[in-house]
Write a protein that holds these residues in place. Structure first.
Motif, PDB file in Angstrom:
ATOM      1  N   ASP A 287       8.633   8.776   6.209  1.00 12.80           N
ATOM      2  CA  ASP A 287       9.568   7.675   6.406  1.00 12.80           C
ATOM      3  C   ASP A 287       8.784   6.373   6.197  1.00 12.80           C
ATOM      4  OD1 ASP A 287      10.956   5.494   7.766  1.00 12.80           O
ATOM      5  OD2 ASP A 287      12.237   7.025   8.664  1.00 12.80           O
ATOM      6  N   ILE A 288       9.121   5.619   5.162  1.00 13.20           N
ATOM      7  CA  ILE A 288       8.371   4.419   4.810  1.00 13.20           C
ATOM      8  C   ILE A 288       8.404   3.380   5.925  1.00 13.20           C
ATOM      9  CG2 ILE A 288       8.260   2.442   3.223  1.00 13.20           C
ATOM     10  CD1 ILE A 288       9.180   4.355   1.011  1.00 13.20           C
ATOM     11  N   GLY A 289       9.563   3.146   6.509  1.00 17.49           N
ATOM     12  CA  GLY A 289       9.676   2.159   7.581  1.00 17.49           C
ATOM     13  C   GLY A 289       8.846   2.534   8.794  1.00 17.49           C
ATOM     14  N   ALA A 290       8.916   3.785   9.200  1.00 19.13           N
ATOM     15  CA  ALA A 290       8.143   4.243  10.361  1.00 19.13           C
ATOM     16  C   ALA A 290       6.648   4.160  10.083  1.00 19.13           C
ATOM     17  CB  ALA A 290       8.546   5.671  10.728  1.00 19.13           C
ATOM     18  N   GLU A 291       6.240   4.525   8.876  1.00 17.40           N
ATOM     19  CA  GLU A 291       4.823   4.467   8.527  1.00 17.40           C
ATOM     20  C   GLU A 291       4.337   3.022   8.451  1.00 17.40           C
ATOM     21  OE1 GLU A 291       0.965   5.791   7.576  1.00 17.40           O
ATOM     22  OE2 GLU A 291       2.663   6.768   8.564  1.00 17.40           O
ATOM     23  N   MET A 292       5.176   2.127   7.927  1.00 12.18           N
ATOM     24  CA  MET A 292       4.807   0.712   7.861  1.00 12.18           C
ATOM     25  C   MET A 292       4.601   0.166   9.274  1.00 12.18           C
ATOM     26  SD  MET A 292       5.375  -2.787   7.830  1.00 12.18           S
ATOM     27  CE  MET A 292       7.059  -2.874   8.345  1.00 12.18           C
ATOM     28  N   LEU A 293       5.488   0.488  10.184  1.00 13.41           N
ATOM     29  CA  LEU A 293       5.346   0.043  11.577  1.00 13.41           C
ATOM     30  C   LEU A 293       4.086   0.610  12.220  1.00 13.41           C
ATOM     31  CD1 LEU A 293       9.000   0.272  12.891  1.00 13.41           C
ATOM     32  CD2 LEU A 293       7.643  -1.790  12.571  1.00 13.41           C
ATOM     33  N   ARG A 294       3.819   1.892  11.992  1.00 12.41           N
ATOM     34  CA  ARG A 294       2.634   2.529  12.579  1.00 12.41           C
ATOM     35  C   ARG A 294       1.367   1.817  12.104  1.00 12.41           C
ATOM     36  NH1 ARG A 294      -1.291   5.823  11.479  1.00 12.41           N
ATOM     37  NH2 ARG A 294      -0.708   6.214   9.325  1.00 12.41           N
ATOM     38  N   ARG A 295       1.288   1.543  10.801  1.00  4.23           N
ATOM     39  CA  ARG A 295       0.089   0.881  10.258  1.00  4.23           C
ATOM     40  C   ARG A 295      -0.013  -0.571  10.744  1.00  4.23           C
ATOM     41  NH1 ARG A 295      -0.730   2.925   4.013  1.00  4.23           N
ATOM     42  NH2 ARG A 295      -0.461   5.139   4.449  1.00  4.23           N
ATOM     43  N   PHE A 296       1.119  -1.249  10.867  1.00  3.38           N
ATOM     44  CA  PHE A 296       1.111  -2.642  11.309  1.00  3.38           C
ATOM     45  C   PHE A 296       0.573  -2.736  12.734  1.00  3.38           C
ATOM     46  CE2 PHE A 296       3.014  -6.482  13.120  1.00  3.38           C
ATOM     47  CZ  PHE A 296       2.668  -7.421  12.166  1.00  3.38           C
ATOM     48  N   VAL A 297       1.010  -1.843  13.601  1.00  7.44           N
ATOM     49  CA  VAL A 297       0.581  -1.868  15.004  1.00  7.44           C
ATOM     50  C   VAL A 297      -0.892  -1.510  15.122  1.00  7.44           C
ATOM     51  CG1 VAL A 297       0.900  -0.715  17.237  1.00  7.44           C
ATOM     52  CG2 VAL A 297       2.892  -1.422  15.908  1.00  7.44           C
TER      53      VAL A 297
ATOM     54  N   GLU B 259       0.827  -1.210   0.000  1.00  8.24           N
ATOM     55  CA  GLU B 259       0.000   0.000   0.000  1.00  8.24           C
ATOM     56  C   GLU B 259       0.860   1.259   0.000  1.00  8.24           C
ATOM     57  OE1 GLU B 259      -2.604  -0.036   3.369  1.00  8.24           O
ATOM     58  OE2 GLU B 259      -3.549  -1.914   2.775  1.00  8.24           O
ATOM     59  N   LEU B 260       1.972   1.211   0.708  1.00 11.82           N
ATOM     60  CA  LEU B 260       2.839   2.382   0.835  1.00 11.82           C
ATOM     61  C   LEU B 260       3.724   2.607  -0.388  1.00 11.82           C
ATOM     62  CD1 LEU B 260       4.159   1.995   4.473  1.00 11.82           C
ATOM     63  CD2 LEU B 260       2.767   3.864   3.584  1.00 11.82           C
TER      64      LEU B 260
END
Length: 94
Positions: free
Chosen positions: A82-92, A50-51
């Motif tokens: 920041d793709i990594g930070a956004e991926m983590l935020r959405r995962f949680v 998605e990102l």
């Protein structure tokens, strides 16, 4: 170019107007995603898909290569996310 999993992208990297690297595996710094083949791994990859459907990302290199030969870098969307930070935020959140 494509998403491998939630912490690895395959990128074409423009070093200059005349120098370009194709099919470079980039591991996102600070991300250790669940393994593919697990429910969490599939969910994490879907979030990354998605990102990442953008024409370009900005890479900020941290180290040249990690133990599997991938570049280790932070990746940002053109809007500065920041793709990594956004991926983590959405995962949680899911």
């Amino acid at each position: 170019q494509r998403v491998v999993d939630a912490d690895t992208l395959v990128c074409r990297i423009a070093i200059s107007a005349m120098i370009e690297l194709n099919a470079v595996h980039v591991r996102l710094e600070g991300i250790n995603a669940p393994e593919l083949g697990t429910p969490d791994g599939t969910r994490a990859k879907n979030i990354m898909l998605e990102l990442a459907p953008v024409d370009s990302v900005i890479l900020l290199k941290h180290r040249s290569l990690e133990k599997f030969g991938r570049f280790l870098a932070r990746a940002f969307l053109p809007n500065g996310t920041d793709i990594g930070a956004e991926m983590l935020r959405r995962f949680v959140q899911t």
